[in-house]
Design an enzyme around this catalytic site. Structure first.
Site, PDB file in Angstrom:
ATOM      1  N   TYR A  94       0.858  -1.184   0.000  1.00 57.30           N
ATOM      2  CA  TYR A  94       0.000   0.000   0.000  1.00 57.30           C
ATOM      3  C   TYR A  94       0.894   1.233   0.000  1.00 57.30           C
ATOM      4  O   TYR A  94       1.780   1.365   0.844  1.00 57.30           O
ATOM      5  CB  TYR A  94      -0.907   0.021   1.235  1.00 57.30           C
ATOM      6  CG  TYR A  94      -1.974   1.087   1.158  1.00 57.30           C
ATOM      7  CD1 TYR A  94      -3.277   0.766   0.796  1.00 57.30           C
ATOM      8  CD2 TYR A  94      -1.681   2.428   1.414  1.00 57.30           C
ATOM      9  CE1 TYR A  94      -4.259   1.747   0.699  1.00 57.30           C
ATOM     10  CE2 TYR A  94      -2.642   3.402   1.312  1.00 57.30           C
ATOM     11  CZ  TYR A  94      -3.926   3.063   0.958  1.00 57.30           C
ATOM     12  OH  TYR A  94      -4.883   4.043   0.843  1.00 57.30           O
ATOM     13  N   GLN A 132     -10.954  -0.157   1.156  1.00 54.19           N
ATOM     14  CA  GLN A 132     -11.395  -1.015   0.052  1.00 54.19           C
ATOM     15  C   GLN A 132     -10.213  -1.682  -0.640  1.00 54.19           C
ATOM     16  O   GLN A 132     -10.316  -2.824  -1.095  1.00 54.19           O
ATOM     17  CB  GLN A 132     -12.234  -0.226  -0.961  1.00 54.19           C
ATOM     18  CG  GLN A 132     -11.555   0.919  -1.657  1.00 54.19           C
ATOM     19  CD  GLN A 132     -11.667   2.226  -0.885  1.00 54.19           C
ATOM     20  OE1 GLN A 132     -11.874   2.230   0.333  1.00 54.19           O
ATOM     21  NE2 GLN A 132     -11.542   3.342  -1.585  1.00 54.19           N
ATOM     22  N   ASN A 155      -3.589   5.796   5.975  1.00 59.90           N
ATOM     23  CA  ASN A 155      -4.289   6.632   6.953  1.00 59.90           C
ATOM     24  C   ASN A 155      -4.991   5.762   7.994  1.00 59.90           C
ATOM     25  O   ASN A 155      -4.804   4.544   8.059  1.00 59.90           O
ATOM     26  CB  ASN A 155      -5.262   7.577   6.249  1.00 59.90           C
ATOM     27  CG  ASN A 155      -6.358   6.824   5.490  1.00 59.90           C
ATOM     28  OD1 ASN A 155      -6.609   5.648   5.733  1.00 59.90           O
ATOM     29  ND2 ASN A 155      -6.997   7.507   4.566  1.00 59.90           N
ATOM     30  N   SER A 189       5.669   9.348  13.392  1.00 63.04           N
ATOM     31  CA  SER A 189       7.118   9.239  13.249  1.00 63.04           C
ATOM     32  C   SER A 189       7.832   9.853  14.447  1.00 63.04           C
ATOM     33  O   SER A 189       7.316  10.772  15.093  1.00 63.04           O
ATOM     34  CB  SER A 189       7.568   9.927  11.959  1.00 63.04           C
ATOM     35  OG  SER A 189       8.893   9.577  11.653  1.00 63.04           O
ATOM     36  N   GLN A 248      11.532  15.238  11.475  1.00 60.28           N
ATOM     37  CA  GLN A 248      10.411  14.385  11.876  1.00 60.28           C
ATOM     38  C   GLN A 248       9.190  15.210  12.215  1.00 60.28           C
ATOM     39  O   GLN A 248       8.063  14.812  11.911  1.00 60.28           O
ATOM     40  CB  GLN A 248      10.809  13.524  13.075  1.00 60.28           C
ATOM     41  CG  GLN A 248      11.885  12.517  12.747  1.00 60.28           C
ATOM     42  CD  GLN A 248      11.582  11.715  11.503  1.00 60.28           C
ATOM     43  OE1 GLN A 248      10.628  10.941  11.462  1.00 60.28           O
ATOM     44  NE2 GLN A 248      12.374  11.896  10.462  1.00 60.28           N
ATOM     45  N   HIS A 277       6.497  15.874   9.562  1.00 63.90           N
ATOM     46  CA  HIS A 277       5.609  14.819   9.068  1.00 63.90           C
ATOM     47  C   HIS A 277       4.158  15.115   9.412  1.00 63.90           C
ATOM     48  O   HIS A 277       3.281  15.102   8.558  1.00 63.90           O
ATOM     49  CB  HIS A 277       6.006  13.460   9.655  1.00 63.90           C
ATOM     50  CG  HIS A 277       7.066  12.755   8.871  1.00 63.90           C
ATOM     51  ND1 HIS A 277       6.865  12.307   7.591  1.00 63.90           N
ATOM     52  CD2 HIS A 277       8.337  12.426   9.194  1.00 63.90           C
ATOM     53  CE1 HIS A 277       7.967  11.724   7.157  1.00 63.90           C
ATOM     54  NE2 HIS A 277       8.882  11.792   8.104  1.00 63.90           N
ATOM     55  N   GLU A 319      11.900   5.183  17.153  1.00 66.25           N
ATOM     56  CA  GLU A 319      11.937   4.724  15.762  1.00 66.25           C
ATOM     57  C   GLU A 319      13.287   5.066  15.127  1.00 66.25           C
ATOM     58  O   GLU A 319      13.967   4.203  14.573  1.00 66.25           O
ATOM     59  CB  GLU A 319      10.807   5.400  14.980  1.00 66.25           C
ATOM     60  CG  GLU A 319      10.775   5.054  13.505  1.00 66.25           C
ATOM     61  CD  GLU A 319       9.768   5.891  12.727  1.00 66.25           C
ATOM     62  OE1 GLU A 319       9.431   5.512  11.604  1.00 66.25           O
ATOM     63  OE2 GLU A 319       9.336   6.948  13.256  1.00 66.25           O
ATOM     64  N   HIS A 320      13.690   6.333  15.200  1.00 65.19           N
ATOM     65  CA  HIS A 320      14.985   6.785  14.690  1.00 65.19           C
ATOM     66  C   HIS A 320      15.820   7.298  15.861  1.00 65.19           C
ATOM     67  O   HIS A 320      15.344   8.139  16.623  1.00 65.19           O
ATOM     68  CB  HIS A 320      14.826   7.934  13.689  1.00 65.19           C
ATOM     69  CG  HIS A 320      13.895   7.650  12.554  1.00 65.19           C
ATOM     70  ND1 HIS A 320      12.586   8.088  12.536  1.00 65.19           N
ATOM     71  CD2 HIS A 320      14.090   6.972  11.399  1.00 65.19           C
ATOM     72  CE1 HIS A 320      12.008   7.695  11.404  1.00 65.19           C
ATOM     73  NE2 HIS A 320      12.897   7.011  10.710  1.00 65.19           N
ATOM     74  N   ASP A 352      15.986   7.769   5.359  1.00 67.21           N
ATOM     75  CA  ASP A 352      14.648   7.785   4.761  1.00 67.21           C
ATOM     76  C   ASP A 352      14.687   7.500   3.271  1.00 67.21           C
ATOM     77  O   ASP A 352      13.749   6.934   2.718  1.00 67.21           O
ATOM     78  CB  ASP A 352      13.990   9.152   4.987  1.00 67.21           C
ATOM     79  CG  ASP A 352      13.218   9.213   6.294  1.00 67.21           C
ATOM     80  OD1 ASP A 352      13.103   8.168   6.967  1.00 67.21           O
ATOM     81  OD2 ASP A 352      12.738  10.304   6.650  1.00 67.21           O
ATOM     82  N   GLU A 355      -0.258 -36.325  28.770  1.00 65.14           N
ATOM     83  CA  GLU A 355      -1.231 -35.312  28.340  1.00 65.14           C
ATOM     84  C   GLU A 355      -2.597 -35.908  28.049  1.00 65.14           C
ATOM     85  O   GLU A 355      -3.524 -35.177  27.684  1.00 65.14           O
ATOM     86  CB  GLU A 355      -0.697 -34.596  27.087  1.00 65.14           C
ATOM     87  CG  GLU A 355       0.526 -33.731  27.365  1.00 65.14           C
ATOM     88  CD  GLU A 355       0.963 -32.921  26.157  1.00 65.14           C
ATOM     89  OE1 GLU A 355       0.411 -33.139  25.058  1.00 65.14           O
ATOM     90  OE2 GLU A 355       1.845 -32.061  26.316  1.00 65.14           O
ATOM     91  N   HIS A 399      -1.751 -40.020  19.967  1.00 64.54           N
ATOM     92  CA  HIS A 399      -0.388 -39.537  19.784  1.00 64.54           C
ATOM     93  C   HIS A 399       0.603 -40.609  20.251  1.00 64.54           C
ATOM     94  O   HIS A 399       1.582 -40.918  19.563  1.00 64.54           O
ATOM     95  CB  HIS A 399      -0.149 -38.256  20.599  1.00 64.54           C
ATOM     96  CG  HIS A 399      -0.638 -37.004  19.943  1.00 64.54           C
ATOM     97  ND1 HIS A 399      -1.971 -36.730  19.774  1.00 64.54           N
ATOM     98  CD2 HIS A 399       0.040 -35.944  19.415  1.00 64.54           C
ATOM     99  CE1 HIS A 399      -2.096 -35.549  19.186  1.00 64.54           C
ATOM    100  NE2 HIS A 399      -0.886 -35.050  18.948  1.00 64.54           N
TER     101      HIS A 399
END
Length: 438
Positions: A138, A199, A222, A245, A267, A270, A335-336, A369, A423, A428
């Site tokens: 995506y 969708q 999103n 971020s 950052q 963003h 993250e960074h 990046d 068990e 088994h």
């Protein structure tokens, strides 16, 4: 107008509580968004192409006679690549080459060839590594256009050996981003559909008459896309649910303060929820960085977003020393993580939790990046405590290999039977016992 960025001192009473308040981010899933995503997914599952067409017309204002008409052929992708200005085409190709080289090395070093070993009695045990058959990526569209996301998601999939990579990208009002399409050509994407939202996630997860079902869906989107990915997990795999971020900078106080200010901006621009934090043992240096922030802000086209981000979620933190900075960094699990210091490796050795580490004064996060090579799809919201960057390993699966010899079955069979009876699983036990020599 100066930014009211929060300033903290690790020596102050209640520091940890104050820092926790800065870090607090509830990825609270809006119930209305979740319900909407669930309805769209159910509709796509039930009606396939017809539902995808309707939602594409409603949300992206794109009219099409069929979903097939929303597919962009490989010739168009190559044309988009050929049509780029030379400098931009060269930059895109160079970035792709570096990303590919890194992930090819990663594949080699991460044991992607599997293994097999033989025990003394002839029993063989091992692991077979195989790529996924088909992956969906995506890519955000509309106001955001991220060709780098195409490279970072598609290239490791191809390096892993994925047979077919299908890309979905929304094109509101039918506007296509040529750089994104060019990146798809360079990365080796097999099919591209101009659809987006929940969708698109549903079409990839369940399959339609036109869009084949994939095994895993990766890539950012999103809130509706995130909600849809959560709901289809289990039907297909997903990479992660990414939060805002983040950048955390540990600095020894000797880097140009303008550099650090701009790294924090990188950052913050963003979105308003992005987080930028500086840890430094030098109070005078922190004041210089704050002055740089206030002086440079008005030069930024996204200054309003940066201002809100730094005011609401940013912080300049005075620490006792660099050792304490590393301790705090492990708690933040950013993250960074930039370690802007003279001897960065000694501090990197103390770091256990970070999505990606940028070592030294010249290693700006922005290089990661786009073109350094390692993947920029990274764990956020402290999930670096238990997750890793997107990589070749995310597009492979592992099968255990067990070939028990007749001699091995005599030993293992008795062990298995004893445990199975314990068990209460008699079948088994009997299955193992039937292979024992009389």
């Amino acid at each position: 107008m100066s930014i009211a960025i929060r300033k903290l001192d690790s020596a102050d009473a209640g520091f940890r509580d104050k820092l926790s308040a800065v870090l607090a981010f509830e990825a609270s899933e809006d119930e209305a968004i979740d319900r909407a995503a669930a309805g769209i997914l159910a509709d796509v599952k039930a009606r396939g192409d017809a539902a995808v067409l309707e939602y594409t017309q409603r949300f992206d204002r794109v009219q099409a006679a069929s979903v097939a008409a929303l597919e962009i052929g490989k010739e168009a992708l190559q044309a988009a690549l050929a049509g780029l200005p030379e400098a931009r085409r060269h930059a895109l190709q160079t970035a792709a080459d570096r990303v590919r080289a890194y992930h090819e090395r990663q594949k080699k070093e991460c044991g992607s060839d599997g293994f097999l070993y033989r025990e003394a009695d002839g029993t063989e045990l091992g692991q077979k590594v195989t790529p996924l058959d088909r992956v969906g990526i995506y890519v955000p569209g509309g106001k955001a256009a991220y060709p780098s996301s195409v490279l970072m998601n598609a290239i490791p999939a191809k390096v892993a050996g994925v047979q077919e990579v299908i890309m979905v990208v929304p094109t509101p009002d039918g506007v296509k981003n040529e750089l994104v399409l060019a990146a798809a050509a360079i990365a080796g994407v097999d099919r591209v559909f101009t659809i987006g939202g929940a969708q698109a996630v549903g079409a990839l997860a369940y399959g339609t008459a036109t869009i084949p079902q994939v095994d895993k869906i990766v890539g950012p989107g999103n809130a509706y896309v995130a909600a849809a990915k959560r709901r289809v997990f289990g039907v297909v795999g997903i990479d992660m649910i990414a939060g805002p971020s983040e950048i955390l900078v540990i600095c020894d106080g000797a880097t140009d303060p303008d550099w650090i200010a701009m790294d924090l901006f990188s950052q913050a621009e963003h979105d308003e929820l992005a987080q930028s934090i500086l840890l430094c043992p030098d109070a005078d240096y922190i004041a210089k960085v704050e002055a740089s922030i206030n002086r440079l802000l008005d030069e930024m086209p996204r200054k309003d977003v940066i201002r809100t981000s730094l005011t609401d979620r940013g912080a300049l933190v005075k620490v006792r020393d660099m050792e304490e900075a590393c301790e705090i960094a492990n708690m933040i699990a950013a993250e960074h993580l930039e370690i802007s210091a003279q001897e960065p490796q000694q501090w990197a050795d103390l770091i256990r939790h970070a999505g990606a580490m940028f070592l030294g004064r010249f290693s700006s996060e922005s290089l990661g990046d786009y073109c350094a090579g390692p993947n920029h799809v990274l764990p956020t919201s402290r999930t670096a405590r238990f997750s890793s960057p997107l990589g070749v390993y995310d597009f492979q699966k592992r099968s255990s290999v067990i070939r028990v010899s007749e001699e091995g079955a005599q030993t293992l069979g008795r062990i298995a039977a004893e445990l199975a009876y314990g068990e209460g699983l008699q079948a088994h036990a009997r299955s193992a016992e039937l292979r024992l020599k009389k």
